[in-house]
Write a protein that holds these residues in place. Structure first.
Motif, PDB file in Angstrom:
ATOM      1  N   VAL A  78       0.868  -1.184   0.000  1.00  0.00           N
ATOM      2  CA  VAL A  78       0.000   0.000   0.000  1.00  0.00           C
ATOM      3  C   VAL A  78       0.902   1.230   0.000  1.00  0.00           C
ATOM      4  N   ALA A  79       0.348   2.357  -0.469  1.00  0.00           N
ATOM      5  CA  ALA A  79       1.181   3.551  -0.670  1.00  0.00           C
ATOM      6  C   ALA A  79       1.419   4.294   0.631  1.00  0.00           C
ATOM      7  N   ASP A  80       1.973   3.578   1.620  1.00  0.00           N
ATOM      8  CA  ASP A  80       2.326   4.191   2.888  1.00  0.00           C
ATOM      9  C   ASP A  80       3.856   4.256   2.913  1.00  0.00           C
ATOM     10  N   PRO A  81       4.448   5.454   2.747  1.00  0.00           N
ATOM     11  CA  PRO A  81       5.899   5.536   2.530  1.00  0.00           C
ATOM     12  C   PRO A  81       6.752   4.775   3.540  1.00  0.00           C
ATOM     13  N   PRO A  82       6.505   4.906   4.877  1.00  0.00           N
ATOM     14  CA  PRO A  82       7.356   4.133   5.798  1.00  0.00           C
ATOM     15  C   PRO A  82       7.250   2.626   5.549  1.00  0.00           C
ATOM     16  N   GLU A  83       6.046   2.146   5.203  1.00  0.00           N
ATOM     17  CA  GLU A  83       5.865   0.721   4.916  1.00  0.00           C
ATOM     18  C   GLU A  83       6.664   0.325   3.668  1.00  0.00           C
ATOM     19  N   ARG A 107       9.881  -2.234   3.503  1.00  0.00           N
ATOM     20  CA  ARG A 107      10.000  -3.416   2.649  1.00  0.00           C
ATOM     21  C   ARG A 107      11.361  -3.465   1.979  1.00  0.00           C
ATOM     22  N   LEU A 108      11.789  -2.313   1.500  1.00  0.00           N
ATOM     23  CA  LEU A 108      13.089  -2.258   0.830  1.00  0.00           C
ATOM     24  C   LEU A 108      14.195  -2.618   1.816  1.00  0.00           C
ATOM     25  N   LEU A 109      14.080  -2.110   3.061  1.00  0.00           N
ATOM     26  CA  LEU A 109      15.139  -2.344   4.044  1.00  0.00           C
ATOM     27  C   LEU A 109      15.148  -3.794   4.520  1.00  0.00           C
ATOM     28  N   GLN A 167      20.942   0.257  11.050  1.00  0.00           N
ATOM     29  CA  GLN A 167      20.320   1.558  11.312  1.00  0.00           C
ATOM     30  C   GLN A 167      18.958   1.685  10.646  1.00  0.00           C
ATOM     31  N   ALA A 168      18.395   0.533  10.228  1.00  0.00           N
ATOM     32  CA  ALA A 168      17.137   0.556   9.484  1.00  0.00           C
ATOM     33  C   ALA A 168      16.010   1.150  10.329  1.00  0.00           C
ATOM     34  N   GLY A 169      15.971   0.746  11.627  1.00  0.00           N
ATOM     35  CA  GLY A 169      14.900   1.220  12.500  1.00  0.00           C
ATOM     36  C   GLY A 169      14.947   2.737  12.643  1.00  0.00           C
ATOM     37  N   ILE A 199      13.719   4.404   9.494  1.00  0.00           N
ATOM     38  CA  ILE A 199      12.263   4.356   9.371  1.00  0.00           C
ATOM     39  C   ILE A 199      11.615   5.400  10.288  1.00  0.00           C
ATOM     40  N   ASP A 200      12.162   5.517  11.512  1.00  0.00           N
ATOM     41  CA  ASP A 200      11.618   6.508  12.447  1.00  0.00           C
ATOM     42  C   ASP A 200      11.763   7.916  11.880  1.00  0.00           C
TER      43      ASP A 200
END
Lengths: 138, 514
Positions: free
Chosen positions: B379-384, B388-390, B494-496, B499-500
């Motif tokens: 879905v077009a939720d940027p953090p999501e 996924r990429l990370l 540092q992915a978390g 995302i934050d």
């Protein structure tokens, strides 16, 4: 009075030109045909069609060259151009649109889409020409 | 014990020559092997003839020393080892000798026959090792060059072939559809049907050419992708006419069932459409005449994704063949013949296109019940999407270990028409692995994976492309785009944090938005 919109077809494949002519004549267009880029460029200046349908890969003078020359000449620079090409690379599409083509259609084409594109392109030109020359359009 | 046949001593002192000859005679049991050059120039000339297996070079040779000779000899590609002889040993000379390319150095007063023998043996062995190493490297380099060339040729070939095929296909389709549409007179039903078959098969061939081209571009890293927030209904509307036509040609029933209230998805709509088309063509084939196929779309909120499925009521696929299909999914770029047999190129490219959209494909089937081929998209939720990429950076086949955020802003009002041109410009110049999100009508954020730390590479590239684009534009100039690097994060740990930070970016902008 209603005049048939005039389309100039530029392609180096005679059979494609023939098929396009049949299709577009049936759709109510007046047709002129140019076999190759140089002939096409000359014809465009002479007959000043409402819209040009242009192939890209042609010997001697290719579609990109035709497109930029059309844009340089006062007599032809307002004529809308629809590109119809077998070269589907994003680069070619981008370049054609940057050079001022209205639409980029891929070969093989869907007849409905083609006619739609030509109509939109030539309508736009009719409107802007009328505006420019007479200022009478509402 | 040794294959040393000829040794050259380069030394201006005849006493040294006599001494070395005796030592060699003692070490190898014969004096016939030693030649002598008494000056620097004679020595270099003799080395140039390449007639010796080992060179013993005195450090002191008049104006120019042995080190310089060693350097010159090595630079000239001397294949035999050089052992330096010095009056006295020091760490400094040792290092200099190594740096000059000498294989070893011996202190004159300390040379014994066994020591000399050992030094020569080691130098030769080492030289042999270096030579085989060099040969192996050269062989690899040549193979690499050949493969690269072959690869380029293959890619070019596919490009040309696809172009060349299109022209005759255009003519066939053109005249078939002229007949089909009755432009040259009416046809009876049977003739209509046959012409329909021709048109449909020409379309199949065109799809295949597109797939082939995509696979080739994908392998060469040239497959462009343009992802943004999209309405599912829009995607379906775009492919539906083709699906209806294909279903009719296969005499297969077809309907579409889409959940209400589906969220926007983040994808390249054209690519998703291609996957659906590929699955559908398969499904119609499986279901066959009188069969039925449904295209359905559901929201899976627990996984923040939307699922597209094509379910047919065909004969189904036996478990062992299901495995084989998965195998085929896996081997894009593998054996094309095996991987495409009976399934078209479609299933291969489908997986790659799904990955480009950070989604997956799946197959479910039961013998006698039918099959479902499906595709997921976030879905077009940027953090999501970024998450996924990370979590699965391999989806984008990029191999990056870092992600940089780059903010792009244009100083135009939010309703300026030129902003769409900026969007197009950004989409065009990003790589398949970069994610682009529009935070406002005149602001974007780019997540750019990279192999190294720091994001200016991407920023510089965009700045260059921007001035290039404006040189070539006949119409309005592209407005200035302000590009700021927001930071770089390591994917592994540092992915978390990223995302934050990313969530904040969108949180803040959402708040600004109202």
């Amino acid at each position: 009075m209603h005049r048939k919109p005039h389309v100039l077809l530029i392609d180096d494949d005679r059979e494609i030109l023939r098929g396009l002519s049949i299709r577009l004549r049936a759709a109510g267009y007046a047709i002129s045909v140019a076999h190759g880029g140089e002939t096409g460029l000359a014809a465009a200046g002479e007959i000043r069609p409402d819209v040009i349908l242009l192939d890209l890969r042609m010997p001697v003078m290719d579609g990109f060259a035709v497109l930029s020359r059309l844009r340089e000449q006062d007599r032809t620079k307002a004529i809308p151009v629809v590109v119809l090409s077998a070269n589907t690379a994003e680069k070619a599409r981008r370049r054609a649109l940057d050079l001022g083509a209205e639409y980029f259609l891929e070969k093989p084409y869907d007849p409905k889409t083609l006619i739609q594109a030509l109509r939109t392109a030539s309508d736009r030109s009719a409107t802007s020409t009328a505006n420019f020359e007479t200022g009478k359009m509402e | 014990m040794s294959d040393v046949e000829r040794i050259l001593l380069i030394d201006d002192d005849e006493d040294d020559f006599v001494l070395v000859r005796e030592l060699l005679s003692e070490a190898f049991g014969g004096a016939r092997m030693l030649d002598w050059a008494s000056s620097w120039d004679d020595g270099l000339e003799a080395i140039g003839r390449r007639a010796h297996h080992v060179y013993l070079v005195d450090y002191r040779l008049g104006e120019r020393d042995g080190l310089e000779l060693a350097r010159e000899a090595v630079a000239a590609g001397c294949p035999a080892p050089i052992i330096l002889l010095t009056g006295q040993g020091s760490r400094e000379i040792d290092l200099e000798a190594t740096e000059a390319g000498a294989a070893d150095y011996l202190v004159k007063g300390e040379i014994t026959a066994p020591l000399l023998e050992r030094a020569i043996r080691y130098a030769l062995a080492h030289q042999q090792f270096l030579r085989s190493e060099l040969e192996a490297n050269e062989a690899l380099r040549k193979t690499n060059e050949k493969l690269t060339q072959f690869y380029r040729t293959a890619h070019q070939f596919v490009d040309n072939v696809s172009h060349e095929f299109r022209t005759p296909l255009t003519v066939i389709r053109e005249f078939a559809s002229i007949l089909q549409d009755g432009l040259t007179g009416d046809m009876n039903d049977e003739q209509q049907e046959y012409i329909g078959i021709i048109v449909s098969r020409v379309d199949d061939l065109t799809f295949m050419i597109n797939d082939m081209l995509d696979i080739s571009k994908l392998e060469a890293g040239l497959l462009g992708v343009s992802r943004k927030g999209c309405q599912v209904a829009e995607i379906i509307r775009h492919v539906k006419p083709t699906l209806d036509r294909k279903a009719a040609a296969s005499r297969c029933g077809f309907d579409v069932s889409i959940d209400r209230g589906l969220p926007q998805i983040y994808c390249d709509p054209e690519k998703i459409g291609r996957v659906i088309l590929n699955f559908a063509v398969n499904a119609f084939k499986f279901a066959g005449e009188g069969g039925h196929t449904t295209l359905w779309v559901r929201h899976r909120p627990d996984r923040s994704e939307v699922v597209f499925g094509l379910t047919d009521n065909g004969p189904g696929i036996a478990p062992e063949n299901l495995m084989a299909i998965f195998e085929r999914f896996r081997q894009v770029g593998g054996n094309a013949r095996a991987s495409t047999k009976g399934f078209g190129l479609g299933l291969n490219i489908a997986k790659e296109l799904a990955h480009l959209n950070l989604g997956e494909i799946f197959v479910e089937s039961e013998l006698g019940q039918g099959s479902t081929f499906g595709l997921t998209a976030p879905v077009a939720d940027p953090p999501e999407v970024l998450g996924r990429l990370l979590r699965r950076p391999e989806l984008l086949r990029d191999g990056s270990t870092f992600v940089s955020l780059i903010f792009a802003t244009v100083g135009l009002p939010e309703d300026a028409p030129l902003l769409e041109e900026v969007e197009r410009f950004l989409q065009y110049h990003l790589r398949a692995s970069d994610l682009l999100f529009r935070t406002r009508q005149n602001a974007w954020v780019i997540a750019a994976p990279s192999i190294e730390q720091g994001g200016p590479g991407m920023r510089d590239r965009l700045e260059m492309a921007h001035s290039e684009a404006n040189r070539n534009r006949p119409g309005d100039a592209l407005p200035a785009i302000i590009l700021d690097v927001g930071g770089t994060w390591r994917i592994s740990d540092q992915a978390g944090e990223l995302i934050d930070y990313f969530r904040d970016v969108f949180g803040v902008h959402a708040a600004c938005h109202g």
